[in-house]
Every structure is written in C-alpha cells, then in structure tokens.
Design a protein around this motif. Sequence first.
Motif, PDB file in Angstrom:
ATOM      1  N   LEU A   1     -10.328 -13.596  44.087  1.00 46.88           N
ATOM      2  CA  LEU A   1      -9.455 -12.559  44.622  1.00 46.88           C
ATOM      3  C   LEU A   1     -10.328 -11.379  45.032  1.00 46.88           C
ATOM      4  O   LEU A   1     -11.064 -10.812  44.215  1.00 46.88           O
ATOM      5  N   ILE A   2     -10.276 -11.022  46.310  1.00 49.03           N
ATOM      6  CA  ILE A   2     -10.988  -9.856  46.810  1.00 49.03           C
ATOM      7  C   ILE A   2      -9.963  -8.888  47.373  1.00 49.03           C
ATOM      8  O   ILE A   2      -8.896  -9.288  47.854  1.00 49.03           O
ATOM      9  N   SER A   3     -10.249  -7.591  47.303  1.00 42.82           N
ATOM     10  CA  SER A   3      -9.285  -6.604  47.782  1.00 42.82           C
ATOM     11  C   SER A   3     -10.001  -5.384  48.340  1.00 42.82           C
ATOM     12  O   SER A   3     -11.177  -5.134  48.051  1.00 42.82           O
ATOM     13  N   CYS A   4      -9.269  -4.637  49.162  1.00 43.45           N
ATOM     14  CA  CYS A   4      -9.785  -3.418  49.785  1.00 43.45           C
ATOM     15  C   CYS A   4      -8.668  -2.393  49.842  1.00 43.45           C
ATOM     16  O   CYS A   4      -7.588  -2.669  50.374  1.00 43.45           O
ATOM     17  N   ASP A   5      -8.898  -1.213  49.288  1.00 43.93           N
ATOM     18  CA  ASP A   5      -7.919  -0.133  49.275  1.00 43.93           C
ATOM     19  C   ASP A   5      -8.052   0.707  50.549  1.00 43.93           C
ATOM     20  O   ASP A   5      -9.160   1.002  51.000  1.00 43.93           O
ATOM     21  N   ARG A   6      -6.928   1.110  51.109  1.00 41.99           N
ATOM     22  CA  ARG A   6      -6.935   1.868  52.368  1.00 41.99           C
ATOM     23  C   ARG A   6      -7.783   3.135  52.274  1.00 41.99           C
ATOM     24  O   ARG A   6      -8.609   3.412  53.159  1.00 41.99           O
ATOM     25  N   ALA A   7      -7.598   3.902  51.221  1.00 42.17           N
ATOM     26  CA  ALA A   7      -8.348   5.160  51.084  1.00 42.17           C
ATOM     27  C   ALA A   7      -9.842   4.891  50.996  1.00 42.17           C
ATOM     28  O   ALA A   7     -10.648   5.591  51.625  1.00 42.17           O
ATOM     29  N   ASP A   8     -10.227   3.875  50.233  1.00 41.23           N
ATOM     30  CA  ASP A   8     -11.646   3.537  50.106  1.00 41.23           C
ATOM     31  C   ASP A   8     -12.229   3.126  51.450  1.00 41.23           C
ATOM     32  O   ASP A   8     -13.353   3.502  51.796  1.00 41.23           O
ATOM     33  N   PHE A   9     -11.460   2.358  52.224  1.00 38.41           N
ATOM     34  CA  PHE A   9     -11.958   1.898  53.516  1.00 38.41           C
ATOM     35  C   PHE A   9     -12.193   3.064  54.469  1.00 38.41           C
ATOM     36  O   PHE A   9     -13.266   3.185  55.087  1.00 38.41           O
ATOM     37  N   PHE A  10     -11.211   3.940  54.600  1.00 36.94           N
ATOM     38  CA  PHE A  10     -11.343   5.013  55.579  1.00 36.94           C
ATOM     39  C   PHE A  10     -12.283   6.116  55.113  1.00 36.94           C
ATOM     40  O   PHE A  10     -12.938   6.764  55.955  1.00 36.94           O
ATOM     41  N   GLU A  11     -12.389   6.353  53.839  1.00 30.54           N
ATOM     42  CA  GLU A  11     -13.356   7.335  53.360  1.00 30.54           C
ATOM     43  C   GLU A  11     -14.778   6.869  53.621  1.00 30.54           C
ATOM     44  O   GLU A  11     -15.686   7.669  53.839  1.00 30.54           O
ATOM     45  N   GLY A  12     -14.992   5.550  53.596  1.00 31.78           N
ATOM     46  CA  GLY A  12     -16.322   5.019  53.816  1.00 31.78           C
ATOM     47  C   GLY A  12     -16.443   4.289  55.140  1.00 31.78           C
ATOM     48  O   GLY A  12     -17.230   3.355  55.266  1.00 31.78           O
ATOM     49  N   ALA A  13     -15.681   4.727  56.139  1.00 28.84           N
ATOM     50  CA  ALA A  13     -15.571   3.965  57.394  1.00 28.84           C
ATOM     51  C   ALA A  13     -16.898   3.774  58.103  1.00 28.84           C
ATOM     52  O   ALA A  13     -17.047   2.835  58.882  1.00 28.84           O
ATOM     53  N   GLY A  14     -17.872   4.623  57.876  1.00 30.82           N
ATOM     54  CA  GLY A  14     -19.145   4.471  58.556  1.00 30.82           C
ATOM     55  C   GLY A  14     -20.249   3.934  57.712  1.00 30.82           C
ATOM     56  O   GLY A  14     -21.395   3.856  58.151  1.00 30.82           O
ATOM     57  N   LYS A  15     -19.960   3.587  56.470  1.00 30.26           N
ATOM     58  CA  LYS A  15     -21.014   3.192  55.551  1.00 30.26           C
ATOM     59  C   LYS A  15     -20.859   1.742  55.111  1.00 30.26           C
ATOM     60  O   LYS A  15     -19.772   1.191  55.110  1.00 30.26           O
ATOM     61  N   VAL A  16     -21.974   1.144  54.734  1.00 29.31           N
ATOM     62  CA  VAL A  16     -21.958  -0.181  54.132  1.00 29.31           C
ATOM     63  C   VAL A  16     -21.847  -0.024  52.636  1.00 29.31           C
ATOM     64  O   VAL A  16     -22.553   0.795  52.056  1.00 29.31           O
TER      65      VAL A  16
ATOM     66  N   MET B   1     -18.991  -9.492  51.550  1.00 28.40           N
ATOM     67  CA  MET B   1     -17.799  -8.677  51.362  1.00 28.40           C
ATOM     68  C   MET B   1     -17.815  -7.819  50.113  1.00 28.40           C
ATOM     69  O   MET B   1     -17.307  -6.700  50.123  1.00 28.40           O
ATOM     70  N   ASN B   2     -18.385  -8.309  49.021  1.00 30.68           N
ATOM     71  CA  ASN B   2     -18.318  -7.576  47.758  1.00 30.68           C
ATOM     72  C   ASN B   2     -19.122  -6.276  47.847  1.00 30.68           C
ATOM     73  O   ASN B   2     -20.332  -6.283  48.040  1.00 30.68           O
ATOM     74  N   GLY B   3     -18.414  -5.144  47.727  1.00 34.08           N
ATOM     75  CA  GLY B   3     -19.074  -3.846  47.798  1.00 34.08           C
ATOM     76  C   GLY B   3     -19.257  -3.306  49.199  1.00 34.08           C
ATOM     77  O   GLY B   3     -19.948  -2.298  49.393  1.00 34.08           O
ATOM     78  N   THR B   4     -18.638  -3.922  50.206  1.00 34.89           N
ATOM     79  CA  THR B   4     -18.819  -3.527  51.603  1.00 34.89           C
ATOM     80  C   THR B   4     -17.531  -2.944  52.170  1.00 34.89           C
ATOM     81  O   THR B   4     -16.484  -3.600  52.127  1.00 34.89           O
ATOM     82  N   PHE B   5     -17.609  -1.711  52.687  1.00 43.72           N
ATOM     83  CA  PHE B   5     -16.456  -1.050  53.311  1.00 43.72           C
ATOM     84  C   PHE B   5     -15.242  -1.008  52.404  1.00 43.72           C
ATOM     85  O   PHE B   5     -14.097  -1.095  52.865  1.00 43.72           O
ATOM     86  N   GLY B   6     -15.448  -0.866  51.110  1.00 40.41           N
ATOM     87  CA  GLY B   6     -14.337  -0.773  50.176  1.00 40.41           C
ATOM     88  C   GLY B   6     -13.869  -2.103  49.618  1.00 40.41           C
ATOM     89  O   GLY B   6     -13.015  -2.132  48.720  1.00 40.41           O
ATOM     90  N   TRP B   7     -14.391  -3.222  50.127  1.00 37.65           N
ATOM     91  CA  TRP B   7     -14.021  -4.532  49.595  1.00 37.65           C
ATOM     92  C   TRP B   7     -14.711  -4.774  48.263  1.00 37.65           C
ATOM     93  O   TRP B   7     -15.852  -4.361  48.055  1.00 37.65           O
ATOM     94  N   LYS B   8     -14.027  -5.482  47.378  1.00 36.52           N
ATOM     95  CA  LYS B   8     -14.621  -5.812  46.078  1.00 36.52           C
ATOM     96  C   LYS B   8     -13.998  -7.101  45.544  1.00 36.52           C
ATOM     97  O   LYS B   8     -12.843  -7.430  45.857  1.00 36.52           O
ATOM     98  N   LYS B   9     -14.777  -7.810  44.761  1.00 34.30           N
ATOM     99  CA  LYS B   9     -14.264  -8.998  44.085  1.00 34.30           C
ATOM    100  C   LYS B   9     -13.558  -8.549  42.817  1.00 34.30           C
ATOM    101  O   LYS B   9     -14.132  -7.835  41.990  1.00 34.30           O
TER     102      LYS B   9
ATOM    103  N   GLY C   1     -14.321  -4.434  61.615  1.00 37.04           N
ATOM    104  CA  GLY C   1     -13.343  -4.428  62.690  1.00 37.04           C
ATOM    105  C   GLY C   1     -12.023  -5.079  62.319  1.00 37.04           C
ATOM    106  O   GLY C   1     -10.947  -4.544  62.594  1.00 37.04           O
ATOM    107  N   VAL C   2     -12.070  -6.233  61.682  1.00 37.81           N
ATOM    108  CA  VAL C   2     -10.828  -6.925  61.311  1.00 37.81           C
ATOM    109  C   VAL C   2     -10.078  -6.144  60.234  1.00 37.81           C
ATOM    110  O   VAL C   2      -8.844  -6.032  60.271  1.00 37.81           O
ATOM    111  N   SER C   3     -10.812  -5.579  59.273  1.00 40.40           N
ATOM    112  CA  SER C   3     -10.169  -4.734  58.264  1.00 40.40           C
ATOM    113  C   SER C   3      -9.499  -3.535  58.927  1.00 40.40           C
ATOM    114  O   SER C   3      -8.356  -3.177  58.606  1.00 40.40           O
ATOM    115  N   HIS C   4     -10.212  -2.916  59.861  1.00 36.28           N
ATOM    116  CA  HIS C   4      -9.688  -1.760  60.593  1.00 36.28           C
ATOM    117  C   HIS C   4      -8.397  -2.142  61.320  1.00 36.28           C
ATOM    118  O   HIS C   4      -7.383  -1.420  61.257  1.00 36.28           O
ATOM    119  N   PHE C   5      -8.419  -3.276  62.006  1.00 37.60           N
ATOM    120  CA  PHE C   5      -7.220  -3.717  62.720  1.00 37.60           C
ATOM    121  C   PHE C   5      -6.039  -3.881  61.770  1.00 37.60           C
ATOM    122  O   PHE C   5      -4.912  -3.447  62.067  1.00 37.60           O
TER     123      PHE C   5
END
Length: 327
Positions: free
Chosen positions: A312-327, A291-299, A261-265
């Motif tokens: 340092l952890i990061s999440c790419d927009r495309a990765d997040f929305f392509e996997g919006a329903g998956k863990v 967080m690592n490996g969840t909804f596009g987040w990675k260390k 939810g917070v990533s989505h916001f």
Amino acid sequence: MSDIKAKAELEVMQQGALPDGRRWTLDGEGYQCQLDSNTFFALLNVNNGSNAQIQIPHDEAESSKLNGWLEWLFDIHGDVAIVELVSLNGDKIKEIFKSDFYQQTEIWYRGNNGGTFPLRWVENDQGVKHPFRAEPVKGEVYRRHFHTLGMDLSLRHLDPDKDLELFTSWMNVGRVAKFWEEEGDLEKQKKFIREVIQDPHKYPLIASFDDVPFAYFEVYWALEDRIAPYYECHSFDRGAHMLVGNSRFLGRRYALAWLKGVSHFMFLDDSRTQTLVGEPRADNGPLLKYMNGTFGWKKVKEFDFPHKRAALISCDRADFFEGAGKV
C-alpha cells in the motif's frame, strides 16, 4: 537530470529560452527574462533560499504571461517556494506560493471536472455507495513541460481503435506481463480495454513524452475499487495502475517526471481528492524504489490481496503540493 545538475548547467550556459521562445540571460545581478516582445523583468535572489523576487512593472503583475516563467523557475530551482512580485522601486506587490501555483487547473488541465462536478450519491452493482463520477473526456486531458527533461508530458484518453496494437504489444513485454499477468492477443486486449472503458470508476490514459506514447495509466476511484477495504478510504481518494511499455523511456529521470505529472493530474482532476493510493506487487522493487519518499509518496504497509502480496502506497495532497518541485 536532477534539479541541482539542471540548475548548474543553466548557470554555465548563461542564457536560454522557454519552449515558447521567450529568452533569459544570467548576469551578476540575476536573470533577465522576456515577458513579451517589449517587456523584460528581473528575476532576483534565486539561489538564496526559498524566496525569489520578480521585479516587474506594476501593470504587468497579474499577467498570465508570468505562468511559463514561474513553471520554469519552480521546476529548475526546486528550493524556491515563494516568489515575491515587486515594483521597480522594490515595493512588494504580492506573493506567489508554489503550492498554490501548481493547483491552478487552467495551466495544465484539460479535463471536465477540476472539482466542479456536483456531488450526488449513487450505488454500484456491488452495493457500494459512492459519488456519481464525471464521464472522462475523450482526448488530451493534461499537458505539462518538464524543463529538467526538456520535454512535454501529456495524458490522453485511451482510444480503443487507435491504441489497440500498441497496447497489445506493451502487455506482451516480458517485464510488463510479469506484474500485470494480462499478456495475450489483440482479441484479449480488445476485451480488456472495452471492460475498462465501460467501468465508470476507471479512467484509462495513454501517456506520451513529446507526443511519443510510452505508458498506460489506469486511474481509478479508490472507493469503488478492490483496494478500499484495506485502508481507511475516503470518497474522493484516487489511485492508478501503471505500466511503461516503451523501453526508451525507462529510467529514473523519466520516472520522476511521469510520477509527478500523473499525480498532479489526479489532484487537479478533482479538488476534493486529498489522498492518492496504489497497490503494486510487493516484489515490484523498481517501482517502489522510485515512489517511496518521492513527491510525498510513501510505502504504508504490505497486505494480501486474494491474487497477490501488495504494497500500500499513498500520497497526501498537502505533502505533494508543498514539495511540488522537490524529489
């Protein structure tokens, strides 16, 4: 609750309802879903891969009444990535992509930006040139129902008067103080809150499940933040410092919901944001595990701030929305 477990429980139940009361039943043909008091539609092929079908009268194909059903479908059936709208005789009307659906600001977002705020460059007191940022909205800025939890997640701007005592109690919880190192009395926390609210690159938020406050998220623009020199930072990168103060909402199933939810916001709050980042302490094992490996987040790496060893952890927009329903 996992998506697989939630889906299995639905199929055992054979019937249920959305939060607004519209009902569904499951039979051998698929789901029969209530669009409004007079209209039902068939939801087909849900368990046959990444494509599902909604069979619906043509004049209802564009109706916003489908949004609640699409959110339910994508939340419970995480493998579904595309929904085909078809007529009663099977003709395809349109396709709805999950990655597109979750980028609609009007469904969940209550802020004042959404990527429409004009681009104007300014310089802060530290000499950093950055886009002029929209002033955060006071009040609720995001609300989303998580069907796997059966609860609403909401985010609202921190109220320095209403939230002071609660915020102070959270900062003095032992597990929070270990990582934030900001424990102290009401006066100290009042000063802390005042400085955050006055900082234009920070956005202090209280998160609630079913309107019960449980966490503080300090969303920030990375370019003006201390993290910027430690990676290739772009103008609209966003990050968040976080703490869960209410121990009732600790645990994986809640963490997965608030992380999503917070990533989505943060992505909805400005369509120009392509990357989310964070810099938790490198020894914050529970957070990094979630967080690592969840909804596009990675260390990405570990590095040294002056005051701590960080991850340092990061999440790419495309990765997040392509996997919006998956863990």
